[in-house]
Structures are given as C-alpha cells and as structure tokens.
Enzyme design. Structure first.
Site, mmCIF file in Angstrom:
data_model
loop_
_atom_site.group_PDB
_atom_site.id
_atom_site.type_symbol
_atom_site.label_atom_id
_atom_site.label_comp_id
_atom_site.label_asym_id
_atom_site.label_seq_id
_atom_site.Cartn_x
_atom_site.Cartn_y
_atom_site.Cartn_z
ATOM 1 N N LEU A 153 44.167 35.835 43.598
ATOM 2 C CA LEU A 153 45.222 35.869 42.586
ATOM 3 C C LEU A 153 44.692 35.441 41.221
ATOM 4 O O LEU A 153 44.947 36.090 40.207
ATOM 5 C CB LEU A 153 46.390 34.973 43.007
ATOM 6 N N TYR A 154 43.971 34.342 41.209
ATOM 7 C CA TYR A 154 43.417 33.856 39.940
ATOM 8 C C TYR A 154 42.403 34.848 39.381
ATOM 9 O O TYR A 154 42.431 35.197 38.203
ATOM 10 C CB TYR A 154 42.757 32.493 40.164
ATOM 11 N N VAL A 155 41.507 35.341 40.244
ATOM 12 C CA VAL A 155 40.498 36.315 39.822
ATOM 13 C C VAL A 155 41.171 37.562 39.260
ATOM 14 O O VAL A 155 40.805 38.071 38.196
ATOM 15 C CB VAL A 155 39.574 36.667 41.006
ATOM 16 N N SER A 157 44.178 37.879 37.993
ATOM 17 C CA SER A 157 44.875 37.613 36.737
ATOM 18 C C SER A 157 43.905 37.513 35.571
ATOM 19 O O SER A 157 44.202 37.982 34.455
ATOM 20 C CB SER A 157 45.711 36.331 36.853
#
Length: 256
Positions: A153-155, A157
């Site tokens: 998710l972080y990657v 985004s």
C-alpha cells in the site's frame, strides 16, 4: 525582492517541521498546516521567533474543502503563493497483500495520493492566477521507486506520487508552475522510529546504507529549498532521491 510565500502541509513534525524552520530562518513568509491546533500555533510562533512571518492553518489534506480553505487563507493573508511543499503523508498499515483491507487502503491512499492531488488542485488554482507561477514539491519516497515486501500500500501510494508529479509538471509548465518531488530514504523522523522499532533494527538498516547513517530532516529540507528556488528554474517533472546512496545498488550489488 519580497520574501517568498511558502506553504507546507504535514508541517508539525519531521521533514515538514525542518523545512518550515529552514525557510523561516531565511526570512520567508511560511504557512504551516496540520491537524493539531495547539501544536500548529506553537510552531508558527517558533517560526516567527526565527525571523519570518508565519501563520498556522489547520487542515486535513484528505478533504477538498479544507485544502481549498488552506490555500485561500494563504493567499488572503500573504497576497500570493510562491512555493508549496506537499509533505503530509502516512506509512499507513504495513501488511502483506493478502491482508489488505478497504480501511487500510483508504488510510494510506487518501492521505498520500488523494491529499497530494487535492493540494495540487488548489495550489495550481492560486499560482495560475498570479504573475510568476510558482514551484510545488511533492513528497514521495525511495519506496516510490522500488518495491518492498509487506509495504504494497505504501509503495503503491508513493509510486503514484511520482507519476502525479510528472503529469502535473506537464500541465503546469505553460503557466510557469514547476512540479517536482523528493524521495527520501531512511531519515531520522518519528516514522523512522516507528517502522524500525528498535536499536537492533536501526543498526541493521545503517549497516546497508552506503553512508552508514540515516539522513537528517534538515538535509531533506535543504533539497526542498533548492527545488523551490530560482536556482532550479529549468527543473520540473523530476524526483530527487535523497538516500545516502542506497538506490545506487550497494551493497546488494558489490563491486568487489
């Protein structure tokens, strides 16, 4: 020459705070934003004591009306907007892809992606209406340039921020608006403390960093100031990596 008017989201801690202090020391007019009124007011007072004029506007970048108010209040108070640093972000919930939920997705993407888009929307609106355009710097990450397990998710985004930066730069060029991004690596912030978790993990991280240490927030702030300045007048659509050499490949691909 008048002092530049600088707007910083996610300004209450870490890189945002360091950038606000750097601009204030250089005499800029600084608008800082975040979600906590008391902390924001205290930061604005600290910035004024460091030499610049400052204003805190509480805003949550996930909400269009609040971002509109933030930008409008900036222009009403200081007359224009020269530099915007879209720094608000979150690491969200770090989970493998098999455990991704709607809530986790929204918690990460609403801040990191939607928040960046809404900020650009209203910053463009202000900068297009004034002479001289402006400069916008988004915050991505080294994880916007590579993958990492359990960080999908972080990657995702932060990859989105890199793409949004390129698209916005093409739209802004004819209006004199430059749009770039910074991609910090491991940097000594509260997020770094949370995600590493212990001194043992931090030692392990430092052991694979070519420079042997994490970055300082002030080092990222200096890069933001460069991107926001006339010294970078022909630079747009780019993502500047600040990672102590990590993305160069060492020690994953040693030379000897």
């Amino acid at each position: 020459m008048p002092a530049p008017v600088v707007l910083i989201t996610g300004a209450l801690t870490g890189i945002g705070r360091a950038t606000a202090l750097a601009y204030a020391r250089d005499g800029a007019d600084v608008v800082v934003s975040g979600r906590h009124q008391d902390e924001g007011d205290a930061l604005a007072e600290e910035l004024r004591s460091n030499g610049g004029r400052s204003l805190f506007v509480m805003a949550d970048v996930r909400h269009d009306a609040e971002v509109r108010h933030l930008v409008d209040r900036t222009v009403e108070h200081f007359g224009r907007l020269d530099v915007a640093f879209n720094n608000a972000g979150t690491e969200g919930r770090l989970t493998p892809v098999t455990e991704v939920t709607d809530e986790a997705y929204e918690g990460t993407f609403d801040t990191n992606v939607k928040g960046t888009l809404l900020s650009l929307k209203h910053e463009f609106r202000a900068m297009q209406a004034q002479d001289g355009g402006g400069s916008i710097i988004n915050v991505s990450s080294i994880y916007g340039l590579m993958g990492y397990p359990d960080y999908a998710l972080y990657v995702g985004s932060k990859h989105a921020v890199v793409g949004i930066t390129k698209a916005a730069a093409l739209e802004g060029a004819k209006h004199g608006i430059r749009v770039n991004a910074v991609a910090p690596g491991y940097t000594r912030t509260a997020m770094y403390e949370r995600t590493t978790g212990s001194d043992a993990v931090r030692d392990a991280v430092n052991s694979v960093l070519p420079m042997g240490r994490p970055g300082a927030p002030e080092e990222i702030a200096a890069a933001v100031q460069y991107l926001g300045s006339g010294k970078a007048g022909y630079l747009t659509g780019q993502t500047l990596t600040l990672d102590g050499g990590l993305m160069s490949g060492w020690p994953l691909f040693p030379t000897s």
